[in-house]
Structures are given as structure tokens and as C-alpha cells.
Design an enzyme around this catalytic site. Structure first.
Site, PDB file in Angstrom:
ATOM      1  N   LYS A 114       0.835  -1.214   0.000  1.00 41.96           N
ATOM      2  CA  LYS A 114       0.000   0.000   0.000  1.00 41.96           C
ATOM      3  C   LYS A 114       0.862   1.255   0.000  1.00 41.96           C
ATOM      4  O   LYS A 114       0.464   2.271  -0.564  1.00 41.96           O
ATOM      5  CB  LYS A 114      -0.958  -0.005   1.191  1.00 41.96           C
ATOM      6  N   LYS A 196      -3.768 -10.078  -6.589  1.00 38.69           N
ATOM      7  CA  LYS A 196      -5.000 -10.372  -5.845  1.00 38.69           C
ATOM      8  C   LYS A 196      -6.159  -9.488  -6.340  1.00 38.69           C
ATOM      9  O   LYS A 196      -5.945  -8.326  -6.655  1.00 38.69           O
ATOM     10  CB  LYS A 196      -4.726 -10.053  -4.368  1.00 38.69           C
ATOM     11  N   LYS A 199     -10.640  -4.732  -3.771  1.00 37.91           N
ATOM     12  CA  LYS A 199     -11.789  -3.864  -4.012  1.00 37.91           C
ATOM     13  C   LYS A 199     -11.411  -2.435  -4.365  1.00 37.91           C
ATOM     14  O   LYS A 199     -12.175  -1.737  -5.001  1.00 37.91           O
ATOM     15  CB  LYS A 199     -12.742  -3.895  -2.820  1.00 37.91           C
TER      16      LYS A 199
HETATM   17  N1  AQP Z   1      -8.908 -11.592  -3.537  1.00 33.59           N
HETATM   18  C1  AQP Z   1      -9.194 -12.128  -2.368  1.00 33.59           C
HETATM   19  N2  AQP Z   1      -9.249 -13.467  -2.208  1.00 33.59           N
HETATM   20  C2  AQP Z   1      -9.550 -14.027  -1.006  1.00 33.59           C
HETATM   21  N3  AQP Z   1      -9.807 -13.300   0.112  1.00 33.59           N
HETATM   22  C3  AQP Z   1      -9.766 -11.964  -0.013  1.00 33.59           C
HETATM   23  N4  AQP Z   1      -9.971 -10.985   0.875  1.00 33.59           N
HETATM   24  C4  AQP Z   1      -9.815  -9.776   0.266  1.00 33.59           C
HETATM   25  N5  AQP Z   1      -9.509  -9.961  -1.022  1.00 33.59           N
HETATM   26  C5  AQP Z   1      -9.471 -11.311  -1.229  1.00 33.59           C
HETATM   27  C6  AQP Z   1     -10.303 -11.221   2.265  1.00 33.59           C
HETATM   28  O1  AQP Z   1     -11.474 -10.485   2.532  1.00 33.59           O
HETATM   29  C7  AQP Z   1     -11.298  -9.730   3.716  1.00 33.59           C
HETATM   30  C8  AQP Z   1     -11.224  -8.273   3.262  1.00 33.59           C
HETATM   31  O2  AQP Z   1     -10.534  -7.535   4.145  1.00 33.59           O
HETATM   32  P1  AQP Z   1     -10.184  -6.013   3.991  1.00 33.59           P
HETATM   33  O3  AQP Z   1     -11.062  -5.315   3.076  1.00 33.59           O
HETATM   34  O4  AQP Z   1     -10.188  -5.460   5.346  1.00 33.59           O
HETATM   35  O5  AQP Z   1      -8.714  -6.018   3.477  1.00 33.59           O
HETATM   36  P2  AQP Z   1      -7.972  -6.427   2.205  1.00 33.59           P
HETATM   37  O6  AQP Z   1      -7.508  -7.813   2.364  1.00 33.59           O
HETATM   38  O7  AQP Z   1      -6.919  -5.380   2.019  1.00 33.59           O
HETATM   39  O8  AQP Z   1      -9.030  -6.373   1.007  1.00 33.59           O
HETATM   40  P3  AQP Z   1      -8.932  -5.615  -0.333  1.00 33.59           P
HETATM   41  O9  AQP Z   1     -10.115  -5.995  -1.169  1.00 33.59           O
HETATM   42  O10 AQP Z   1      -7.606  -5.828  -0.984  1.00 33.59           O
HETATM   43  O11 AQP Z   1      -9.122  -4.117   0.099  1.00 33.59           O
HETATM   44  P4  AQP Z   1      -8.244  -2.859  -0.220  1.00 33.59           P
HETATM   45  O12 AQP Z   1      -8.218  -2.819  -1.723  1.00 33.59           O
HETATM   46  O13 AQP Z   1      -8.931  -1.695   0.373  1.00 33.59           O
HETATM   47  O14 AQP Z   1      -6.908  -3.137   0.375  1.00 33.59           O
HETATM   48  C9  AQP Z   1     -10.020 -10.238   4.356  1.00 33.59           C
HETATM   49  O15 AQP Z   1     -10.289 -11.344   5.181  1.00 33.59           O
HETATM   50  C10 AQP Z   1      -9.216 -10.656   3.160  1.00 33.59           C
HETATM   51  O16 AQP Z   1      -8.256 -11.627   3.465  1.00 33.59           O
END
Ligand code: AQP
Length: 332
Positions: A114, A196, A199
Site C-alpha cells: 500500500k 490479488k 476492491k
Molecule cells: N482476492 C481475495 N481473495 C480471497 N480473500 C480476499 N480478501 C480480500 N480480497 C481477497 C479477504 O477479505 C477480507 C477483506 O478484508 P479487507 O477489506 O479489510 O482487506 P484487504 O484484504 O486489504 O481487502 P482488499 O479488497 O484488498 O481491500 P483494499 O483494496 O482496500 O486493500 C479479508 O479477510 C481478506 O483476506
């Protein structure tokens, strides 16, 4: 009566919920929610480690509550709440910041990723994010944290922080374990299968959102990146795109990888990608319809998050009081 074990997990309202967050996390929350006492949070304080537009953050937070419920989390059986409504999270995070080492935080993959994506805003909150996440989990004395593979490192650090604190003050925190699904722990981007599905990556077609319309889902799957072979075979090393699509199809239909290979033997990628798209449309249709309905009932959603915060606050306050006492803070 035997006390149920406790689960905590949360998702940031930093974008709309994706198929990745559903398969990696929420789907398992639903499966575990009968057996455990569950706290499911919308971690808005984590989301502001990256700049958010206030009106969008507010709207997404509310819609995330609707989507949690639409995915099958019953608010009568699960505590669903918004992180910033329970001030104990911020208070505990400060304490745990003082028990988290600079070197540990520097090694976190998410911070490195990030920080490189947001080079103009590498703020202290982004760096100390894992201490807030440790606070989230430890406040509820969680036994288990169901997350996707990318969050494993943070849960491991939570364990180290809890053990460090306990080694000084006695048995204060339960040491949590992580629950990572066997299939779907890391759903990859449809356009860049080595990254990955995230979102906040608004790149066109890389992500499937739970609220996407069927025609958009089909279009994204038709365009999904595959490889130059023409065989549907599972090999996440050499066939990342196809293996990712097989994982999604397997979760959506319950079919094994072997069944999928047999089903598409001798058939082209076009046919396979369409079948995956259609299976996801059917998986998400009831979720989207229910969430759209719930969004019309703001009073109900407000009741859910207020009740959730009240219940979460009671549990969190107990742990925080215990921690303050151990630290030597004078009782309020
Ligand atoms: N691509 C993925 N495959 C499997 N699990 C996923 N998770 C997120 N993306 C995938 C799981 O969903 C939860 C989301 O947690 P979060 O939004 O707090 O953090 P993150 O992992 O950083 O998710 P994003 O989508 O990548 O958000 P941004 O883009 O804002 O950083 C967690 O349990 C994660 O493991």
C-alpha cells in the site's frame, strides 16, 4: 451450558465488496456463524489509512451492512457493527502500539504494497494498521479469525503481540488462530491473474463486485485473461488465469477441480469462461437482490448497527478495563 468459542473478523469499506472478499472471508463467516459467537465488523477506521471520499465512505459502510446480512449473516445471531462506534478499538490500539515493534511493522507485506501504491500518503496509520487490527481481534478474546490468505501475516503478528503482552502481565489475551479456506483463500484479478482481486483496484474488469449486474459479470468473465493453451487444467503455477477461474467455478458450483477438467475436456476457453460467469451470476443474484431490498430500509440497518455496537461495546469494555488495570492506569 458450554460457552461458545468466539470469532472476530472485519472488512474495510474502502470499496464495494468483491467476489474475493466473499469467497475468502464472508462465505466462511456464514458457515461458522451457527457454531461460534461471532463479531463481524466494518472497519471504517482502517479504511481511512488510505484517503476516502466522506460521502462515499458513509454510503459504502451502510451498504456493507446490507451486504453482510444479504450474504446470510443473521443480525440476531451475529454481532454486526461499525468499528468507529466502539471507541475501545482506538483505545486498545494505542496500548498495543506500545507493544508492537517498528521492525515487525516494517516487514508487513500489506504496508509495503500500500505504501508503494500510495507513495504520496504513507501515513503513520498505514504503518500501524496491524496494531489496530490486533486491538480489533484481542478486544473480543477471539479464538478464531476467518480471513483470506493475504491477512494471515497480520493475524500472526496479532498472536505475537498478545503473547508479548501476556508474558509481561499474565493471561490477559486469548491467543487467536486464523481460519483460511482451503479453496479460494486468494482470488486473483481477472485481468492480471498474478495480482490479488482487490476492491480498491478500480481497473476495468479486474474485479467482480457483489452488487454487479449480471451483464457486467458476464462481460468481465468473457474478457478474463487466460493463457495460450486451450486446456482447462488446474495448475496455479503455470496456468494462473485458468486456475483462478476454476477456483471461482468450484466455489460457485461445488464441483471439484477434477469434475471441472472433465466437464470442459475438448472444449474451448470461451465456453468455460461463459459457464464461470453464469455460475457467478447465479451465486450473487440472491445476495444482490436482498441487499437492494435492505438498502430501502435504512431504519432497520440503523437498528442493526446500533444494537451491534452496544453489544460489542460491552464485551470490548471488559477486556479494555482488564488491560488498563494490568498496565497500572488508575480506575475511572
Ligand atoms: N482476492 C481475495 N481473495 C480471497 N480473500 C480476499 N480478501 C480480500 N480480497 C481477497 C479477504 O477479505 C477480507 C477483506 O478484508 P479487507 O477489506 O479489510 O482487506 P484487504 O484484504 O486489504 O481487502 P482488499 O479488497 O484488498 O481491500 P483494499 O483494496 O482496500 O486493500 C479479508 O479477510 C481478506 O483476506
Amino acid at each position: 451450558m458450554e460457552q461458545k468459542k468466539i470469532i472476530f473478523s472485519g472488512i474495510q469499506p474502502s470499496g464495494e465488496l468483491t467476489l474475493g472478499s466473499y469467497i475468502g472471508a464472508i462465505k466462511n463467516w456464514v458457515n461458522l456463524s451457527e457454531e461460534y459467537e461471532c463479531y463481524y465488523c466494518i472497519v471504517d477506521m482502517h479504511a481511512i489509512t488510505v484517503r476516502q471520499k466522506p460521502a462515499e465512505l458513509r454510503k459504502r459502510t451502510l451498504s456493507q451492512i446490507a451486504q453482510y446480512i444479504a450474504c446470510g449473516l443473521d443480525p440476531d445471531k451475529n454481532t454486526i457493527f461499525i468499528q468507529s462506534h466502539v471507541p475501545a478499538h482506538a483505545e486498545m490500539a494505542w496500548v498495543l502500539n506500545c507493544y508492537t515493534m517498528f521492525g515487525e511493522l516494517s516487514r508487513m507485506t500489506q504496508f509495503k504494497d500500500k505504501a508503494s501504491k500510495n507513495a504520496e500518503n504513507v501515513n503513520a496509520g498505514l504503518f500501524t494498521y496491524p496494531a489496530l487490527m490486533a486491538a480489533d481481534i484481542l478486544l473480543y478474546q477471539a479464538d478464531l479469525v476467518p480471513v483470506g490468505d493475504d491477512q494471515k501475516q497480520h493475524v500472526e503478528l496479532t498472536r505475537d503481540i498478545a503473547q508479548r503482552f501476556n508474558s509481561v502481565y499474565g493471561d490477559v489475551f486469548k491467543i487467536p488462530g486464523h481460519y483460511i479456506p482451503k479453496v479460494g483463500a486468494r482470488i486473483m484479478s481477472l485481468t492480471e491473474p498474478e495480482a490479488k482481486m482487490s476492491k480498491s483496484d478500480k481497473g476495468s474488469g479486474s474485479c467482480i463486485y457483489l452488487m454487479d449486474k449480471p451483464e457486467d459479470i458476464i462481460r468481465a468473465f468473457k474478457r478474463a485473461v487466460t493463457d495460450s493453451e486451450t486446456v482447462v487444467r488446474y495448475n496455479p503455477e503455470t496456468k494462473k488465469g485458468i486456475s483462478n477461474l476454476m477456483t471461482i467455478y468450484s466455489v460457485a458450483t461445488g464441483k471439484s477441480f477434477q469434475d471441472i477438467e472433465n466437464e470442459f475436456a475438448g472444449k474451448g476457453y470461451g465456453e468455460f469462461k461463459l459457464a464461470v460467469g453464469e455460475s457467478v451470476v447465479e451465486l450473487l443474484r440472491p445476495i444482490r437482490e436482498r441487499a437492494e431490498d435492505l438498502m430501502k430500509n435504512k431504519d432497520y440497518l440503523t437498528q442493526v448497527y446500533r444494537d451491534g455496537a452496544e453489544k460489542a461495546s460491552r464485551t470490548a469494555a471488559r477486556t479494555l478495563r482488564k488491560v488498563h488495570k494490568k498496565l497500572g492506569f488508575v480506575e475511572r
